[in-house]
Design a protein around this motif. Structure first.
Motif, PDB file in Angstrom:
ATOM      1  N   TRP B  33       0.822  -1.214   0.000  1.00  0.00           N
ATOM      2  CA  TRP B  33       0.000   0.000   0.000  1.00  0.00           C
ATOM      3  C   TRP B  33       0.859   1.269   0.000  1.00  0.00           C
ATOM      4  O   TRP B  33       0.672   2.135  -0.867  1.00  0.00           O
ATOM      5  CB  TRP B  33      -0.971  -0.023   1.195  1.00  0.00           C
ATOM      6  N   PRO B  34       1.856   1.397   0.932  1.00  0.00           N
ATOM      7  CA  PRO B  34       2.728   2.579   0.852  1.00  0.00           C
ATOM      8  C   PRO B  34       3.456   2.683  -0.492  1.00  0.00           C
ATOM      9  O   PRO B  34       3.611   3.776  -1.031  1.00  0.00           O
ATOM     10  CB  PRO B  34       3.752   2.354   1.983  1.00  0.00           C
ATOM     11  N   LEU B  35       3.852   1.527  -1.047  1.00  0.00           N
ATOM     12  CA  LEU B  35       4.560   1.527  -2.331  1.00  0.00           C
ATOM     13  C   LEU B  35       3.659   2.082  -3.431  1.00  0.00           C
ATOM     14  O   LEU B  35       4.068   2.925  -4.243  1.00  0.00           O
ATOM     15  CB  LEU B  35       5.000   0.101  -2.666  1.00  0.00           C
ATOM     16  N   ARG B  37       1.030   4.011  -3.037  1.00  0.00           N
ATOM     17  CA  ARG B  37       0.756   5.437  -2.803  1.00  0.00           C
ATOM     18  C   ARG B  37       1.959   6.284  -3.201  1.00  0.00           C
ATOM     19  O   ARG B  37       1.813   7.370  -3.737  1.00  0.00           O
ATOM     20  CB  ARG B  37       0.425   5.670  -1.315  1.00  0.00           C
ATOM     21  N   PHE B  38       3.176   5.764  -2.936  1.00  0.00           N
ATOM     22  CA  PHE B  38       4.399   6.492  -3.288  1.00  0.00           C
ATOM     23  C   PHE B  38       4.488   6.678  -4.793  1.00  0.00           C
ATOM     24  O   PHE B  38       4.890   7.729  -5.289  1.00  0.00           O
ATOM     25  CB  PHE B  38       5.623   5.720  -2.771  1.00  0.00           C
TER      26      PHE B  38
END
Lengths: 366, 145
Positions: B33-35, B37-38
């Motif tokens: 998920w962070p990947l 979003r990044f």
């Protein structure tokens, strides 16, 4: 499951991967008394992998230009979704790598695993340690903060003490008389392309040496015997040992998880542990912040230069120490590896460690 | 001491595989998920807001290029006090058109598409006219969008 089996069957018929897997992983046996220190190589591989992944992600937003580098890092940290996480994983991860590298090296030294014609394994590992240090040094400048700028100024000042070619060496390193945009350009190229390529090549050589010569068994337990080697090459096998897969892989995975937990613990609960206030101000070539210090793993070198009356002697001592460490397997040639039977070596080992810590602490508070 | 399990090893292995797979998927999701979003395109905060261009920048008979909602646009003053704004993105393959002051028309440098000052296709491969943007004169500013 069935789809997976079909895919593996398809690949296996063409490349014989099952045979390779059985021979190289399931059939690769390690000594039964192998301990937790042996997992540090796998930990380092995982951490280097994370550095490559986060480094690629940072490259999407980072601008390697003196006018924009600091702002781009601020943008990554404050505006890009999860940019703070990617940046901290990269920056804190570098520190955790140095911790793992030091532990790996110290355990190899303590167990004398460099013995038994493992000079190439030791030398490639020593090279990897130095490459990692170079990656840390070059990466430190990239955020273009006051800390980056002045720590790099201090670090690149040292070669200037070399007689005759010192000034030339310093200018060559910096790309100019002082640290500036040209230094950022060459450090960026080194950090992002040249050093990682060299690191990957050397990791390959290191793993090849480990696998080809065979794992050095821990020198502990009543069964351990010192061995005299035959004249020809010999691959050290461990009949009746534990298989690399799945037994040892599980142990590797557990210690990797421990190190990742340590990394995430720092990232979430002490994110500024490695960032003094000067890391949050843009580089100003006209204002040196007070009490500027290099990173903790360079403090010993920094303080050594200050202890001696001339920088040249300090550099000479550092050079002599690193050369001695690199050539250790060629100097320490006796077959005995058990620490209990090597009291002089063990005393020097712990005294050396104590001196390293003491000089680093001194460097921090001086 | 508990009685030994009656489950065959293959079923226990399947259970462990499902457990490990589920845990792996959970961790992959947490990391993914962070990947995602990044890597996601930058948010277009305020993208729907009108853009202000100083009237002085758009002299009669000239074209003024500016950024409109992340894309190039152009403002023209065809007659004194009469303003037009168009998307500067060619409708053929997305190149940015250029203003030809001598002929009073837009030329796309990629495949030679030509547009009138009002955005209509005059020649070449563009399938549609340039998008017309609403313009309101607000004191010494043009409010576009």
């Amino acid at each position: 499951m069935r789809v997976l089996t079909l895919i593996v069957d398809f690949v296996d018929r063409r490349l014989g991967v099952r045979e390779l897997f059985d021979k190289e992983l399931r059939g690769y046996l390690l000594p039964r008394n192998v301990n937790v220190w042996y997992t540090l190589g796998a930990v380092l591989l995982a951490l280097f992998g994370l550095q490559i992944l986060t480094g690629i992600l940072l490259l999407i937003h980072y601008v390697p230009h003196a006018d924009q580098a600091f702002a781009s890092v601020q943008r990554i940290t404050n505006e890009v979704p999860f940019g703070w996480l990617v940046r901290l994983l990269h920056a804190v991860g570098a520190n955790v790598i140095v911790i793992a590298l030091l532990l790996h090296m110290l355990s190899v030294l303590f167990m004398a695993s460099y013995k038994g014609r493992r000079e190439f394994t030791w030398l490639s590992g020593f090279g990897l340690f130095n490459l990692a240090m170079a990656l840390c040094l070059t990466g430190y400048l990239l955020p273009w903060s006051q800390l980056s700028f002045w720590a790099t100024t201090v670090a690149t000042e040292a070669p200037g003490a070399i007689p005759v070619v010192g000034d030339l060496a310093r200018e060559f390193l910096r790309g100019g008389a002082t640290v500036g945009g040209q230094t950022l350009g060459r450090f960026f190229a080194l950090h992002v392309v040249a050093l990682p390529l060299a690191l990957l090549g050397l990791i390959g050589l290191h793993l090849f040496c480990v696998k080809r010569r065979g794992i050095s068994p821990p020198p502990f337990g009543s069964d351990y015997r010192s061995q005299e080697l035959p004249a020809a090459f010999v691959h050290e096998e461990h009949r009746g040992g534990i298989p690399f897969f799945p037994n040892y892989v599980v142990k590797d995975a557990a210690v990797i998880c421990f190190f990742l937990a340590l990394l995430l613990g720092i990232v979430f609960f002490a994110p500024n542990l490695f960032f003094p206030p000067a890391a949050f101000e843009p580089a100003d070539p006209f204002v040196t912040p007070p009490r500027i210090k290099p990173e903790w793993y360079f403090l010993w070198a920094y303080q050594t230069l200050k202890i001696f009356p001339s920088e040249l002697i300090g550099l000479g001592v550092q050079g002599a120490f690193m050369t001695l460490l690199a050539l250790l397997p060629f100097l320490d040639r006796g077959p005995e590896r058990r620490p209990a039977k090597r009291p002089i070596f063990v005393t020097v080992f712990f005294l050396g460690l104590l001196v390293f810590v003491a000089i680093s602490v001194w460097g921090h508070y001086s | 001491m508990d009685a030994p399990s009656n489950l065959p090893p293959s079923r226990r292995r399947t259970f462990l595989l499902i457990l490990a797979g589920g845990l792996g998927a959970l961790l992959a999701g947490a990391a993914g998920w962070p990947l995602l979003r990044f890597l996601a395109p930058a948010s277009r905060g305020g993208a729907e807001q009108a853009v202000s261009v100083p009237r002085a920048a758009v002299a009669a008979g000239t074209a003024h290029f500016f950024q409109y909602r992340g894309k190039p646009a152009v403002a023209l003053q065809l007659q004194p006090g009469e303003y037009t704004a168009l998307s500067a993105v060619c409708t053929h393959l997305g190149c940015v058109v250029q203003w030809q002051e001598a002929t009073g028309e837009f030329l796309c440098p990629c495949h030679g598409g030509r547009f009138s000052p009002a955005g209509a296709v005059l020649a070449g491969p563009p399938p549609r006219a340039l998008e017309i943007l609403p313009v309101v004169v607000d004191g010494d500013q043009l409010r576009i969008g």
